[in-house]
Design an enzyme around this catalytic site. Sequence first.
Site, PDB file in Angstrom:
ATOM      1  N   CYS A 185      -4.855   2.508  -3.623  1.00 45.21           N
ATOM      2  CA  CYS A 185      -3.595   2.900  -3.136  1.00 45.21           C
ATOM      3  C   CYS A 185      -2.476   1.809  -3.533  1.00 45.21           C
ATOM      4  O   CYS A 185      -1.506   1.798  -2.362  1.00 45.21           O
ATOM      5  CB  CYS A 185      -3.710   3.293  -1.462  1.00 45.21           C
ATOM      6  SG  CYS A 185      -4.681   4.633  -1.126  1.00 45.21           S
TER       7      CYS A 185
ATOM      8  N   LYS B 181     -10.015  -0.622  10.761  1.00 46.59           N
ATOM      9  CA  LYS B 181      -9.864  -1.799   9.960  1.00 46.59           C
ATOM     10  C   LYS B 181     -10.560  -3.175  10.875  1.00 46.59           C
ATOM     11  O   LYS B 181     -10.742  -4.189  10.571  1.00 46.59           O
ATOM     12  CB  LYS B 181      -8.558  -2.055   9.191  1.00 46.59           C
ATOM     13  CG  LYS B 181      -8.013  -1.038   8.485  1.00 46.59           C
ATOM     14  CD  LYS B 181      -8.344  -1.129   7.205  1.00 46.59           C
ATOM     15  CE  LYS B 181      -7.307  -0.117   6.346  1.00 46.59           C
ATOM     16  NZ  LYS B 181      -7.855   0.327   5.086  1.00 46.59           N
TER      17      LYS B 181
ATOM     18  N   HIS C 214       0.955  -1.112   0.052  1.00 48.85           N
ATOM     19  CA  HIS C 214      -0.032  -0.014  -0.041  1.00 48.85           C
ATOM     20  C   HIS C 214       0.919   1.261   0.123  1.00 48.85           C
ATOM     21  O   HIS C 214       2.088   1.128   0.394  1.00 48.85           O
ATOM     22  CB  HIS C 214      -0.669   0.035   1.458  1.00 48.85           C
ATOM     23  CG  HIS C 214      -1.794   1.001   1.619  1.00 48.85           C
ATOM     24  ND1 HIS C 214      -1.641   2.179   1.807  1.00 48.85           N
ATOM     25  CD2 HIS C 214      -3.144   0.944   1.429  1.00 48.85           C
ATOM     26  CE1 HIS C 214      -2.744   2.788   1.631  1.00 48.85           C
ATOM     27  NE2 HIS C 214      -3.720   2.280   1.299  1.00 48.85           N
TER      28      HIS C 214
ATOM     29  N   GLN D  33      -4.238  -5.170   6.925  1.00 49.15           N
ATOM     30  CA  GLN D  33      -5.254  -6.077   6.289  1.00 49.15           C
ATOM     31  C   GLN D  33      -5.259  -7.387   7.056  1.00 49.15           C
ATOM     32  O   GLN D  33      -5.916  -8.125   6.587  1.00 49.15           O
ATOM     33  CB  GLN D  33      -5.056  -6.025   5.055  1.00 49.15           C
ATOM     34  CG  GLN D  33      -5.080  -5.160   4.246  1.00 49.15           C
ATOM     35  CD  GLN D  33      -6.758  -4.454   4.039  1.00 49.15           C
ATOM     36  OE1 GLN D  33      -7.568  -5.258   4.505  1.00 49.15           O
ATOM     37  NE2 GLN D  33      -6.806  -3.212   3.781  1.00 49.15           N
TER      38      GLN D  33
ATOM     39  N   ASP E  68       3.470  -4.523   7.892  1.00 55.15           N
ATOM     40  CA  ASP E  68       2.166  -3.628   7.886  1.00 55.15           C
ATOM     41  C   ASP E  68       1.046  -4.750   8.076  1.00 55.15           C
ATOM     42  O   ASP E  68       0.605  -5.507   7.019  1.00 55.15           O
ATOM     43  CB  ASP E  68       2.187  -3.093   6.458  1.00 55.15           C
ATOM     44  CG  ASP E  68       0.874  -2.362   6.158  1.00 55.15           C
ATOM     45  OD1 ASP E  68      -0.209  -2.575   7.028  1.00 55.15           O
ATOM     46  OD2 ASP E  68       0.806  -1.696   5.146  1.00 55.15           O
TER      47      ASP E  68
END
Length: 406
Positions: free
Chosen positions: A364, A226, A123, A203, A200
């Site tokens: 993104c 999220k 991202h 998600q 990261d």
Amino acid sequence: MNFDIEKIRADFPILNQKIYGKDYIYFDNGATTQKPIQVINAVSEFYSSINSNIHRGVHLLSEKSTKAYEDVRAKVQKFINAEHEHEIIFTKGTTDSINLIAFSFGEKYVNKGDEIIVSAMEHHSNLVPWQMLCQRKNAKLKIIHFDKNGELETDKINDLITDRTKLLAVTHISNALGTINPVKKIVQLAHNKNVPVLIDGAQAIQHTIVDVQEIDCDFYVFSGHKIYAETGIGVLYGKEKFLNEIPPYQGGGDMVDHVTLEKSTYLDLPFKFEAGTSNYVGAVSLGIAIDYINEIGLNKIAEYETELLNYATQKMQAIEGLTIFGNAKNKASVISFLLKNIHHYDAGMIIDKMGIAVRTGSHCAQPVMTYFDITGTIRASFAFYNTKEEIDRFIEAILKVKQMFD
Ligand code: PLP
């Protein structure tokens, strides 16, 4: 499977409405998740009875506010199995957490000619801050590429690492392709050469059990919104050793110990990285969201979402002219696709008119689109409150789009 979907859906008021006269279907969970009534009510109750700035008062409500905020730190520590509570830093979100590390770690460790490694499926949040750092320090950004299925070329990582490599940053799950990356293996490869790793988890945190000690990553970041909590709250997990060594990112109230007109000393972890009034109400919402998820069980959630993914994938693969981007063996409940000769915006707008929210565009992740030589995709991302019946309606909508353009 044993999953009380009706009870769960009743907890999410936004799902129980009509859009364009139709039962609303929300398949844009990769962008943000909806909030259960427990989170909505907790925020309202907090403002109605407790709200007071944290860490600054001796009055009762300030103490209650502070305790509520710090309790969530402990809850997050347990949720991701961090070794210490002070390894949990509250931020605005994933982007903020990554920028913090890119700045502070970069200040301390990165010099001219050094190297940072990222993957080509990041991202923009996990790409642009590293580009900025490399520009600032005259360092070099190196890339782990992925193949046509959306699988990272992990076998190339060893060769990418040199004695100038200072950090490797990679996403746990790709928001554009759904790929679940083998983060534990990546960390091992990097650690074999003494390179720290940032993951990261924007998600991943809502779809899979995250154990930072088992993964052995040095930094893990995610956003509250999220994972069914409010926007504007996020987490940076960092190993104590690194967080102690790197300088503060921002200066201001709440992070200082002693201040004179000339200079200041800073508080210890975690406060050193939490300048200014933190989003303590956001943190409270994150605590309630974690309780909610824990009650259902992330294992059950993951199992059910995989069922939805497989169901939708099978149906979509049968549609002529539909291409799915991201066919990794290990995938989260994200399906990026295109319909032959139909622009993703056109398809997305028609699908919207049928009361179904999907995302269109580059998500993104423009380099991912560049790799496939496309400008964007339509992305459906499922959460545990979605159903197979909704997927059936989605398939009908896709067929309708095709029919309109044929
Ligand atoms: N990383 C990934 C993989 C994401 O999917 C997102 C958001 O979609 C982000 C980072 C950025 O998250 P935020 O906008 O909450 O900072």
